[in-house]
Design a protein around this motif. Structure first.
Motif, PDB file in Angstrom:
ATOM      1  N   VAL A   1      -2.906  30.528  17.262  1.00 29.59           N
ATOM      2  CA  VAL A   1      -2.010  29.404  17.020  1.00 29.59           C
ATOM      3  C   VAL A   1      -2.775  28.089  16.920  1.00 29.59           C
ATOM      4  N   LYS A   2      -2.172  27.174  16.185  1.00 29.94           N
ATOM      5  CA  LYS A   2      -2.727  25.830  16.076  1.00 29.94           C
ATOM      6  C   LYS A   2      -1.911  24.912  16.976  1.00 29.94           C
ATOM      7  N   GLU A   3      -2.606  24.193  17.836  1.00 32.66           N
ATOM      8  CA  GLU A   3      -1.966  23.218  18.717  1.00 32.66           C
ATOM      9  C   GLU A   3      -2.694  21.900  18.519  1.00 32.66           C
ATOM     10  N   GLY A   4      -1.970  20.935  17.978  1.00 33.70           N
ATOM     11  CA  GLY A   4      -2.618  19.681  17.611  1.00 33.70           C
ATOM     12  C   GLY A   4      -3.591  19.970  16.483  1.00 33.70           C
ATOM     13  N   SER A   5      -4.819  19.540  16.641  1.00 33.58           N
ATOM     14  CA  SER A   5      -5.824  19.787  15.612  1.00 33.58           C
ATOM     15  C   SER A   5      -6.707  20.995  15.940  1.00 33.58           C
ATOM     16  N   ASN A   6      -6.409  21.688  17.030  1.00 34.96           N
ATOM     17  CA  ASN A   6      -7.242  22.808  17.475  1.00 34.96           C
ATOM     18  C   ASN A   6      -6.565  24.159  17.280  1.00 34.96           C
ATOM     19  N   TRP A   7      -7.390  25.170  16.963  1.00 34.27           N
ATOM     20  CA  TRP A   7      -6.929  26.546  16.864  1.00 34.27           C
ATOM     21  C   TRP A   7      -7.289  27.280  18.149  1.00 34.27           C
ATOM     22  N   PHE A   8      -6.369  28.136  18.618  1.00 35.87           N
ATOM     23  CA  PHE A   8      -6.581  28.927  19.832  1.00 35.87           C
ATOM     24  C   PHE A   8      -6.344  30.398  19.533  1.00 35.87           C
ATOM     25  N   LEU A   9      -7.281  31.225  19.947  1.00 37.23           N
ATOM     26  CA  LEU A   9      -7.127  32.674  19.895  1.00 37.23           C
ATOM     27  C   LEU A   9      -6.946  33.105  21.345  1.00 37.23           C
TER      28      LEU A   9
ATOM     29  N   ALA B   1     -13.726  26.350  13.586  1.00 33.99           N
ATOM     30  CA  ALA B   1     -13.817  26.397  15.046  1.00 33.99           C
ATOM     31  C   ALA B   1     -12.481  26.821  15.660  1.00 33.99           C
ATOM     32  N   TYR B   2     -12.584  27.462  16.824  1.00 38.99           N
ATOM     33  CA  TYR B   2     -11.393  27.856  17.578  1.00 38.99           C
ATOM     34  C   TYR B   2     -11.802  28.033  19.034  1.00 38.99           C
ATOM     35  N   PHE B   3     -10.822  28.063  19.903  1.00 42.31           N
ATOM     36  CA  PHE B   3     -11.047  28.315  21.319  1.00 42.31           C
ATOM     37  C   PHE B   3     -10.561  29.727  21.633  1.00 42.31           C
ATOM     38  N   LEU B   4     -11.394  30.521  22.293  1.00 39.52           N
ATOM     39  CA  LEU B   4     -11.013  31.860  22.737  1.00 39.52           C
ATOM     40  C   LEU B   4     -10.579  31.770  24.195  1.00 39.52           C
ATOM     41  N   GLU B   5      -9.386  32.275  24.476  1.00 37.84           N
ATOM     42  CA  GLU B   5      -8.880  32.323  25.847  1.00 37.84           C
ATOM     43  C   GLU B   5      -8.466  33.764  26.155  1.00 37.84           C
ATOM     44  N   VAL B   6      -8.974  34.302  27.245  1.00 35.28           N
ATOM     45  CA  VAL B   6      -8.579  35.630  27.711  1.00 35.28           C
ATOM     46  C   VAL B   6      -7.957  35.433  29.081  1.00 35.28           C
ATOM     47  N   SER B   7      -6.711  35.881  29.239  1.00 45.15           N
ATOM     48  CA  SER B   7      -6.031  35.648  30.511  1.00 45.15           C
ATOM     49  C   SER B   7      -4.971  36.711  30.794  1.00 45.15           C
ATOM     50  N   SER B   8      -4.407  36.601  31.983  1.00 48.16           N
ATOM     51  CA  SER B   8      -3.289  37.434  32.412  1.00 48.16           C
ATOM     52  C   SER B   8      -2.023  36.935  31.733  1.00 48.16           C
ATOM     53  N   PRO B   9      -1.053  37.816  31.499  1.00 48.87           N
ATOM     54  CA  PRO B   9       0.208  37.362  30.922  1.00 48.87           C
ATOM     55  C   PRO B   9       1.076  36.598  31.927  1.00 48.87           C
ATOM     56  N   GLY B  10       0.686  36.621  33.202  1.00 46.06           N
ATOM     57  CA  GLY B  10       1.417  35.874  34.222  1.00 46.06           C
ATOM     58  C   GLY B  10       2.579  36.662  34.811  1.00 46.06           C
TER      59      GLY B  10
END
Length: 152
Positions: free
Chosen positions: A30-38, A73-82
């Protein structure tokens, strides 16, 4: 392009997860603001910890660098679904039987579009949700969103 990135990421991450008996819950690009996040959400029986997320992130990052499916460029985030994990697959609903859930539907079912209560049963075609005063039978094809819900 988002679907392609998600599909390639899934192909790359599943073997990594299988090594540690981890489950893929969801992938978002997804794109949030000017940044892409995976974002890659993972889980296991008893929950994941920071070490699990870090290990998967490191290995997946290397694989993504090699495959290079994302231009720019993008940010990779690996996390728990909560605690309020989304329910999407048959296995998710089956595991959630006996737990508190929050369900929304595309159209009214029995006059309502929002249901919250205990998931009493799931047979692959419909959910039975016991609310405070009633029990609702919700056809799977009418579900817009489903997740575990925290009770306060």
């Amino acid at each position: 392009m988002s679907k392609n990135v998600i599909a390639i990421t899934e192909q790359l991450v599943v073997p990594i997860l299988q090594q540690d008996h981890l489950e893929l819950v969801e992938i978002e690009y997804v794109k949030e603001g000017s940044n892409w996040f995976l974002r890659v959400y993972i889980d296991k029986e008893g929950g994941v910890d920071i070490e699990d997320c870090g290990r998967v992130s490191e290995q997946l990052s290397k694989k993504l660098d090699e495959a290079d499916p994302i231009p720019g460029a993008y940010f990779l985030e690996v996390s728990s679904p909560g605690a309020e994990r989304p329910l999407k697959k048959d296995a998710d609903f089956t595991r959630a039987v006996g737990k508190h859930v929050h369900i929304t539907t595309y159209e009214p079912v029995g006059g309502a579009k929002v249901f919250e209560g205990e998931l009493v049963s799931y047979d692959g075609k419909q959910l039975e949700v016991k609310e405070i005063k009633t029990t609702a039978l919700i056809p799977v094809e009418k579900i817009a969103t489903a997740r575990l819900a925290v009770v306060f």
